[in-house]
Scaffold this motif. Sequence first.
Motif, PDB file in Angstrom:
ATOM      1  N   TYR A 201       6.718  34.034  17.645  1.00 29.11           N
ATOM      2  CA  TYR A 201       6.934  35.243  18.437  1.00 29.11           C
ATOM      3  C   TYR A 201       7.884  34.989  19.595  1.00 29.11           C
ATOM      4  O   TYR A 201       7.772  33.999  20.316  1.00 29.11           O
ATOM      5  N   ARG A 202       8.809  35.928  19.768  1.00 35.36           N
ATOM      6  CA  ARG A 202       9.657  35.990  20.952  1.00 35.36           C
ATOM      7  C   ARG A 202       9.666  37.438  21.425  1.00 35.36           C
ATOM      8  O   ARG A 202       9.882  38.349  20.610  1.00 35.36           O
ATOM      9  N   PRO A 203       9.417  37.694  22.697  1.00 38.47           N
ATOM     10  CA  PRO A 203       9.383  39.084  23.173  1.00 38.47           C
ATOM     11  C   PRO A 203      10.710  39.774  22.953  1.00 38.47           C
ATOM     12  O   PRO A 203      11.780  39.164  23.099  1.00 38.47           O
ATOM     13  N   VAL A 204      10.651  41.053  22.600  1.00 40.73           N
ATOM     14  CA  VAL A 204      11.885  41.809  22.372  1.00 40.73           C
ATOM     15  C   VAL A 204      12.347  42.529  23.626  1.00 40.73           C
ATOM     16  O   VAL A 204      13.477  43.020  23.677  1.00 40.73           O
ATOM     17  N   THR A 205      11.485  42.602  24.645  1.00 37.57           N
ATOM     18  CA  THR A 205      11.877  43.224  25.910  1.00 37.57           C
ATOM     19  C   THR A 205      11.009  42.672  27.027  1.00 37.57           C
ATOM     20  O   THR A 205       9.997  41.995  26.774  1.00 37.57           O
ATOM     21  N   THR A 206      11.412  42.940  28.253  1.00 45.25           N
ATOM     22  CA  THR A 206      10.611  42.587  29.430  1.00 45.25           C
ATOM     23  C   THR A 206      10.135  43.869  30.098  1.00 45.25           C
ATOM     24  O   THR A 206      10.601  44.971  29.773  1.00 45.25           O
ATOM     25  N   TYR A 207       9.227  43.723  31.040  1.00 42.93           N
ATOM     26  CA  TYR A 207       8.751  44.902  31.766  1.00 42.93           C
ATOM     27  C   TYR A 207       9.927  45.599  32.452  1.00 42.93           C
ATOM     28  O   TYR A 207      10.098  46.813  32.332  1.00 42.93           O
ATOM     29  N   GLU A 208      10.726  44.831  33.161  1.00 46.77           N
ATOM     30  CA  GLU A 208      11.821  45.415  33.938  1.00 46.77           C
ATOM     31  C   GLU A 208      12.883  46.056  33.041  1.00 46.77           C
ATOM     32  O   GLU A 208      13.409  47.123  33.360  1.00 46.77           O
ATOM     33  N   GLU A 209      13.209  45.402  31.925  1.00 50.42           N
ATOM     34  CA  GLU A 209      14.215  45.950  31.018  1.00 50.42           C
ATOM     35  C   GLU A 209      13.766  47.267  30.387  1.00 50.42           C
ATOM     36  O   GLU A 209      14.563  48.178  30.183  1.00 50.42           O
ATOM     37  N   SER A 210      12.497  47.367  30.081  1.00 51.31           N
ATOM     38  CA  SER A 210      11.975  48.543  29.380  1.00 51.31           C
ATOM     39  C   SER A 210      11.676  49.711  30.313  1.00 51.31           C
ATOM     40  O   SER A 210      11.549  50.851  29.865  1.00 51.31           O
ATOM     41  N   LEU A 211      11.569  49.440  31.605  1.00 50.07           N
ATOM     42  CA  LEU A 211      11.066  50.444  32.545  1.00 50.07           C
ATOM     43  C   LEU A 211      11.921  51.710  32.643  1.00 50.07           C
ATOM     44  O   LEU A 211      11.361  52.819  32.667  1.00 50.07           O
ATOM     45  N   PRO A 212      13.250  51.630  32.711  1.00 49.47           N
ATOM     46  CA  PRO A 212      14.032  52.873  32.871  1.00 49.47           C
ATOM     47  C   PRO A 212      13.736  53.917  31.796  1.00 49.47           C
ATOM     48  O   PRO A 212      13.654  55.112  32.103  1.00 49.47           O
ATOM     49  N   ARG A 213      13.578  53.502  30.556  1.00 48.08           N
ATOM     50  CA  ARG A 213      13.301  54.471  29.486  1.00 48.08           C
ATOM     51  C   ARG A 213      11.919  55.101  29.678  1.00 48.08           C
ATOM     52  O   ARG A 213      11.740  56.299  29.458  1.00 48.08           O
ATOM     53  N   THR A 214      10.958  54.290  30.084  1.00 45.60           N
ATOM     54  CA  THR A 214       9.616  54.819  30.338  1.00 45.60           C
ATOM     55  C   THR A 214       9.634  55.821  31.480  1.00 45.60           C
ATOM     56  O   THR A 214       9.038  56.899  31.396  1.00 45.60           O
ATOM     57  N   VAL A 215      10.340  55.482  32.555  1.00 47.61           N
ATOM     58  CA  VAL A 215      10.422  56.360  33.724  1.00 47.61           C
ATOM     59  C   VAL A 215      11.122  57.665  33.366  1.00 47.61           C
ATOM     60  O   VAL A 215      10.689  58.752  33.788  1.00 47.61           O
ATOM     61  N   GLU A 216      12.189  57.586  32.587  1.00 48.85           N
ATOM     62  CA  GLU A 216      12.909  58.790  32.164  1.00 48.85           C
ATOM     63  C   GLU A 216      11.990  59.721  31.364  1.00 48.85           C
ATOM     64  O   GLU A 216      11.974  60.936  31.576  1.00 48.85           O
ATOM     65  N   TRP A 217      11.232  59.147  30.436  1.00 51.58           N
ATOM     66  CA  TRP A 217      10.291  59.944  29.643  1.00 51.58           C
ATOM     67  C   TRP A 217       9.201  60.563  30.527  1.00 51.58           C
ATOM     68  O   TRP A 217       8.879  61.750  30.395  1.00 51.58           O
ATOM     69  N   LEU A 218       8.664  59.776  31.451  1.00 54.29           N
ATOM     70  CA  LEU A 218       7.626  60.281  32.351  1.00 54.29           C
ATOM     71  C   LEU A 218       8.136  61.443  33.188  1.00 54.29           C
ATOM     72  O   LEU A 218       7.465  62.483  33.314  1.00 54.29           O
ATOM     73  N   ALA A 219       9.306  61.275  33.776  1.00 54.81           N
ATOM     74  CA  ALA A 219       9.857  62.324  34.638  1.00 54.81           C
ATOM     75  C   ALA A 219      10.094  63.605  33.852  1.00 54.81           C
ATOM     76  O   ALA A 219       9.788  64.714  34.326  1.00 54.81           O
ATOM     77  N   ALA A 220      10.627  63.483  32.639  1.00 53.21           N
ATOM     78  CA  ALA A 220      10.890  64.664  31.812  1.00 53.21           C
ATOM     79  C   ALA A 220       9.590  65.356  31.422  1.00 53.21           C
ATOM     80  O   ALA A 220       9.520  66.591  31.358  1.00 53.21           O
ATOM     81  N   THR A 221       8.549  64.574  31.176  1.00 52.15           N
ATOM     82  CA  THR A 221       7.259  65.138  30.774  1.00 52.15           C
ATOM     83  C   THR A 221       6.556  65.805  31.946  1.00 52.15           C
ATOM     84  O   THR A 221       5.860  66.821  31.780  1.00 52.15           O
ATOM     85  N   LEU A 222       6.761  65.277  33.147  1.00 52.03           N
ATOM     86  CA  LEU A 222       6.047  65.767  34.329  1.00 52.03           C
ATOM     87  C   LEU A 222       6.689  66.999  34.985  1.00 52.03           C
ATOM     88  O   LEU A 222       5.968  67.840  35.537  1.00 52.03           O
ATOM     89  N   ARG A 223       7.983  67.103  34.951  1.00 47.83           N
ATOM     90  CA  ARG A 223       8.676  68.132  35.733  1.00 47.83           C
ATOM     91  C   ARG A 223       8.157  69.526  35.410  1.00 47.83           C
ATOM     92  O   ARG A 223       8.148  69.953  34.260  1.00 47.83           O
ATOM     93  N   GLY A 224       7.714  70.233  36.473  1.00 46.95           N
ATOM     94  CA  GLY A 224       7.242  71.600  36.326  1.00 46.95           C
ATOM     95  C   GLY A 224       5.843  71.721  35.750  1.00 46.95           C
ATOM     96  O   GLY A 224       5.400  72.839  35.456  1.00 46.95           O
ATOM     97  N   ARG A 225       5.127  70.600  35.603  1.00 50.45           N
ATOM     98  CA  ARG A 225       3.791  70.640  35.008  1.00 50.45           C
ATOM     99  C   ARG A 225       2.795  69.930  35.915  1.00 50.45           C
ATOM    100  O   ARG A 225       3.129  68.982  36.624  1.00 50.45           O
ATOM    101  N   ASP A 226       1.557  70.381  35.868  1.00 53.66           N
ATOM    102  CA  ASP A 226       0.471  69.661  36.527  1.00 53.66           C
ATOM    103  C   ASP A 226       0.240  68.361  35.759  1.00 53.66           C
ATOM    104  O   ASP A 226       0.134  68.367  34.530  1.00 53.66           O
ATOM    105  N   TRP A 227       0.167  67.236  36.472  1.00 52.74           N
ATOM    106  CA  TRP A 227       0.040  65.945  35.792  1.00 52.74           C
ATOM    107  C   TRP A 227      -1.230  65.863  34.959  1.00 52.74           C
ATOM    108  O   TRP A 227      -1.267  65.167  33.930  1.00 52.74           O
ATOM    109  N   ARG A 228      -2.265  66.598  35.385  1.00 53.25           N
ATOM    110  CA  ARG A 228      -3.525  66.561  34.624  1.00 53.25           C
ATOM    111  C   ARG A 228      -3.404  67.284  33.289  1.00 53.25           C
ATOM    112  O   ARG A 228      -4.116  66.962  32.338  1.00 53.25           O
ATOM    113  N   VAL A 229      -2.493  68.245  33.221  1.00 55.37           N
ATOM    114  CA  VAL A 229      -2.212  68.929  31.955  1.00 55.37           C
ATOM    115  C   VAL A 229      -1.289  68.073  31.091  1.00 55.37           C
ATOM    116  O   VAL A 229      -1.479  67.958  29.876  1.00 55.37           O
TER     117      VAL A 229
END
Length: 258
Positions: A201-229
Amino acid sequence: MGSAVVLSSAAVYVDARGRAFGAHSDPGLCADYPVPVTERQPTLEPGEGYGAQKVLLERELLALGKRLPVTLLRAGAVHGPHCRTPRELYFVKRWLDGRPVRVLAHGGESRFQPVHVDNVAELVRLAARRPASRVLNAGDPTAPTVAEIARAVDAAVGWECETVLLEGAPPAAEPSVGRTPWSLPKPLVFDMAAAEAELGYRPVTTYEESLPRTVEWLAATLRGRDWRVAFPEMAAAYEPTELFAYDAEDRWLAGRRA
């Protein structure tokens, strides 16, 4: 079916005194693991509760032996797009809310082993190619501190936020202040040598490398919505006031600066 690869959890591990992961928030009473934790670390006894039920799962499957070879992956804090309980929500929502300050308990030094979904997928792929009955840790190549995660999220969104470090646990009067989804009093960090040796096994990504895509998805999912929904399972896992207790933080900060 010739073999299986099954996800277990870091929650199975106990320290040398039998203390379980997340069982206590007091640094003097919480689990104190070696750094890093190998697969030889003791585990809970099978029983009730999330970690103990995972141990039961592990033992039942390993008992099958050659009848069904099973690789059990003890996953850390899983992260990546489409996560149902995304810990990164803690910082991304604060950015979207324009919250200019954050408080981090335990001096911002908490470390809770993350693992990106792509790294889990790579472990599954490799284990399926080499059927055997075994247990392996599943983690990213590093385990950043919660303060490092906060700075990495800031960098991903182009934002600057003041960080106030709280030495020790959250205050008894305001128990939500400084508490994050990574806030362990003592570190939980994985040793990945066994997966490297057994599977190549060799990791295919690191936490820092993968973070921008995760943050982009989170922001798009959250905008204009209650986070609990948007994230009902995250809301179910945490008290709503535990993650975004801005009023409690303001009271604590005002008292600290008085």
